[in-house]
Write an enzyme that holds these catalytic residues in place. Sequence first.
Site, short mmCIF file in Angstrom:
data_model
loop_
_atom_site.label_atom_id
_atom_site.label_comp_id
_atom_site.label_asym_id
_atom_site.label_seq_id
_atom_site.Cartn_x
_atom_site.Cartn_y
_atom_site.Cartn_z
N LYS A 337 -15.02 -53.89 -35.85
CA LYS A 337 -15.53 -54.01 -37.21
C LYS A 337 -16.93 -54.60 -37.25
O LYS A 337 -17.78 -54.16 -38.02
CB LYS A 337 -14.58 -54.86 -38.05
CG LYS A 337 -14.85 -54.77 -39.55
CD LYS A 337 -14.67 -53.34 -40.07
CE LYS A 337 -15.01 -53.21 -41.53
NZ LYS A 337 -15.09 -51.81 -41.97
N VAL A 338 -17.20 -55.58 -36.41
CA VAL A 338 -18.53 -56.18 -36.32
C VAL A 338 -19.11 -55.81 -34.96
O VAL A 338 -18.52 -56.12 -33.93
CB VAL A 338 -18.47 -57.71 -36.47
CG1 VAL A 338 -19.88 -58.30 -36.35
CG2 VAL A 338 -17.85 -58.10 -37.80
#
Length: 342
Positions: A337-338
């Site tokens: 996600k990051v």
Amino acid sequence: MRAEIGEQPDALRRTIDALLPRTPDVGALARETRQVLFIARGSSDNAAVYGRYLVESRAGRLATLAAPSIATTYKRRLDLSGVLAVAISQSGKTEEIVETLDWAKDCGARTVAVTNGAGSPLAEAAEVALITEAGDEIAVPATKTYTTQLAALAVLGLGLGADVAADDLRRVPDEVARLIAAAEASPALPEIVEELAKVPGAVVSGRGIAFGTALELALKIKEACYLHAMGLSYADLLHGPIAVVDEQTPALLVAADSGPTLPGTIALARRVEGAGARAFGVGGGDGLAQACTAALPGPALPEWTAPLGLIVPGQILVENLARRLGVDPDVPRGLNKVTQTD
């Protein structure tokens, strides 16, 4: 991913309601600057492309996309006096983006952050933080965080004096809700899914305000469906890469239902079809639909806000295509996600 696509009308409504009152804060910085530098990666970079076209076409200011490596790898100091640096990150935690915004400030720029991460390092680093109200996003492919970024950039454009009406922006949430239902009910959806499931990849093209949407749709096809997809301006496509469009490489063409780039998109669809390949439309009204093999409906919005809805049929197409291919679109292989880059 499908659940978060459905959350976009409410996420957009919250974001627009929260950020429209911040327009004067952007305006205060705008008075001290003359051009805009967007700092982003990934889907946020595609949002920045929308921001660039909006700022240049409607606010009359030069806007460019930063090369973060100038700050983080080459460590080269530039004169950024008179520049408004706008850093865009869904999480606000990507170190490269935070470092580049700090660098821009040190080089003399005024700073704005667009992020879904309230209290994040990026939000803390900026003079003005435009916090989107997307809520938690679990699926790796960005959907509601992307469209709310576009909403924040629309507010940025208003703050920079764009010759547009805020009421157009307020119409977006209801139109996105309508569009989700229309896209899922469209007989073109299963037709396009089945055709794309047979090929190794596609060309995705748009121009002007819709160009960022083409880039974002191409990214989604790659990350969630594992197909090759090139996102190109149709002007660049005509300069050579159109040679790859054939029976095994269809074209996905995106356009607002109005605006100066629509005729060129329709002409490109006719050229692709005339060459014996398939063209699939997203948006573009009846004109593009009639020129394509099949087309998904687009938003009934003015060109400047159309990208906030135009990506939504593309998101639905990608989610359906991923499941048709047996891929879990929520957790694409090799992605988090990051994403941290240097």
